[in-house]
Design an enzyme around this catalytic site. Structure first.
Site, PDB file in Angstrom:
ATOM      1  N   LYS A  20       0.976  -1.082  -0.069  1.00 22.68           N
ATOM      2  CA  LYS A  20      -0.049  -0.101   0.158  1.00 22.68           C
ATOM      3  C   LYS A  20       0.892   1.168   0.095  1.00 22.68           C
ATOM      4  O   LYS A  20       1.639   1.417   0.967  1.00 22.68           O
ATOM      5  CB  LYS A  20      -0.892   0.015   1.288  1.00 22.68           C
ATOM      6  CG  LYS A  20      -1.853   1.251   1.486  1.00 22.68           C
ATOM      7  CD  LYS A  20      -2.429   1.008   2.577  1.00 22.68           C
ATOM      8  CE  LYS A  20      -3.237   2.180   3.228  1.00 22.68           C
ATOM      9  NZ  LYS A  20      -4.250   2.694   2.436  1.00 22.68           N
ATOM     10  N   THR A  23      -2.480   6.866   0.383  1.00 21.81           N
ATOM     11  CA  THR A  23      -3.793   6.932   1.101  1.00 21.81           C
ATOM     12  C   THR A  23      -4.556   8.257   0.623  1.00 21.81           C
ATOM     13  O   THR A  23      -3.914   8.941   0.333  1.00 21.81           O
ATOM     14  CB  THR A  23      -3.421   6.929   2.695  1.00 21.81           C
ATOM     15  OG1 THR A  23      -4.681   7.119   3.649  1.00 21.81           O
ATOM     16  CG2 THR A  23      -2.639   8.312   3.068  1.00 21.81           C
ATOM     17  N   GLU A  73      -3.417   1.009  -3.470  1.00 20.80           N
ATOM     18  CA  GLU A  73      -4.164   0.737  -2.250  1.00 20.80           C
ATOM     19  C   GLU A  73      -4.135  -0.890  -1.761  1.00 20.80           C
ATOM     20  O   GLU A  73      -4.571  -1.127  -0.611  1.00 20.80           O
ATOM     21  CB  GLU A  73      -5.515   1.453  -2.101  1.00 20.80           C
ATOM     22  CG  GLU A  73      -5.658   2.710  -1.987  1.00 20.80           C
ATOM     23  CD  GLU A  73      -5.817   3.419  -0.636  1.00 20.80           C
ATOM     24  OE1 GLU A  73      -5.541   2.623   0.490  1.00 20.80           O
ATOM     25  OE2 GLU A  73      -6.240   4.423  -0.554  1.00 20.80           O
TER      26      GLU A  73
HETATM   27  C1  LIG Z   1      -9.112   8.913  10.858  1.00 22.45           C
HETATM   28  C2  LIG Z   1      -8.950   8.457   9.421  1.00 22.45           C
HETATM   29  O1  LIG Z   1      -9.722   8.665   8.504  1.00 22.45           O
HETATM   30  N1  LIG Z   1      -8.015   7.389   9.296  1.00 22.45           N
HETATM   31  C3  LIG Z   1      -7.766   6.752   8.031  1.00 22.45           C
HETATM   32  C4  LIG Z   1      -8.372   7.319   6.734  1.00 22.45           C
HETATM   33  C5  LIG Z   1      -7.969   6.456   5.735  1.00 22.45           C
HETATM   34  N2  LIG Z   1      -7.240   5.317   5.667  1.00 22.45           N
HETATM   35  C6  LIG Z   1      -7.074   4.449   4.767  1.00 22.45           C
HETATM   36  C7  LIG Z   1      -8.132   3.521   4.321  1.00 22.45           C
HETATM   37  C8  LIG Z   1      -7.853   3.463   2.727  1.00 22.45           C
HETATM   38  O2  LIG Z   1      -6.851   2.275   2.650  1.00 22.45           O
HETATM   39  C9  LIG Z   1      -7.092   4.762   2.334  1.00 22.45           C
HETATM   40  C10 LIG Z   1      -8.172   5.488   1.824  1.00 22.45           C
HETATM   41  O3  LIG Z   1      -8.496   6.349   2.729  1.00 22.45           O
HETATM   42  O4  LIG Z   1      -6.734   5.194   3.506  1.00 22.45           O
HETATM   43  C11 LIG Z   1      -6.928   4.932   7.093  1.00 22.45           C
HETATM   44  O5  LIG Z   1      -6.348   3.752   7.239  1.00 22.45           O
HETATM   45  N3  LIG Z   1      -7.008   5.598   8.195  1.00 22.45           N
END
Ligand SMILES: CC(=O)Nc1ccn([C@H]2C[C@H](O)[C@@H](CO)O2)c(=O)n1
Length: 104
Positions: A20, A23, A73
């Site tokens: 990954k 994000t 991702e």
């Molecule tokens: C607090 C919060 O929002 N934390 C997050 C947001 C996104 N992610 C990850 C989930 C997906 O893989 C991507 C896309 O948003 O990022 C995360 O781990 N924690």
């Protein structure tokens, strides 16, 4: 500017393995700069697990997401859209943060 980043625990293995590499975050979590080094911890327990270096930050809309984003991702596009809908319901404007994991 953000001074740390959190990820849900379920993504830790993919991040550490290099599977990954991006994000997608909302505007509030997009304030990082290329080259910046950030400690990373789990969202649930705030447990540190690595440091990442930011490669770049690019605005992207939900409608613009493709299989390339999903591959970065380590998900299918359908899975990625579901994850986004869970975390950011109704949000169209996202920010793609590319990163690399620093050796520990
Ligand atoms: C607090 C919060 O929002 N934390 C997050 C947001 C996104 N992610 C990850 C989930 C997906 O893989 C991507 C896309 O948003 O990022 C995360 O781990 N924690």
């Amino acid at each position: 500017m953000l001074t740390k980043m959190t990820f849900f625990e379920r993504f830790e293995r993919d991040i550490l393995s290099g599977a990954k590499t991006i994000t997608l975050r909302d505007e509030a979590e997009s304030h990082v700069e290329p080259g910046q080094i950030l400690p990373v911890s789990t969202f649930e327990m705030d447990r540190w697990f690595c440091e990442i270096q930011i490669v770049d930050v690019t605005p992207v809309t939900l409608a613009e997401l493709t299989d390339v984003h999903a591959e970065q991702e380590n998900m299918t596009l359908a899975q990625l859209r579901n994850v986004i809908a869970e975390i950011y319901p109704g949000l169209e404007q996202l920010f793609m943060i590319r990163f690399s994991v620093l050796p520990q």
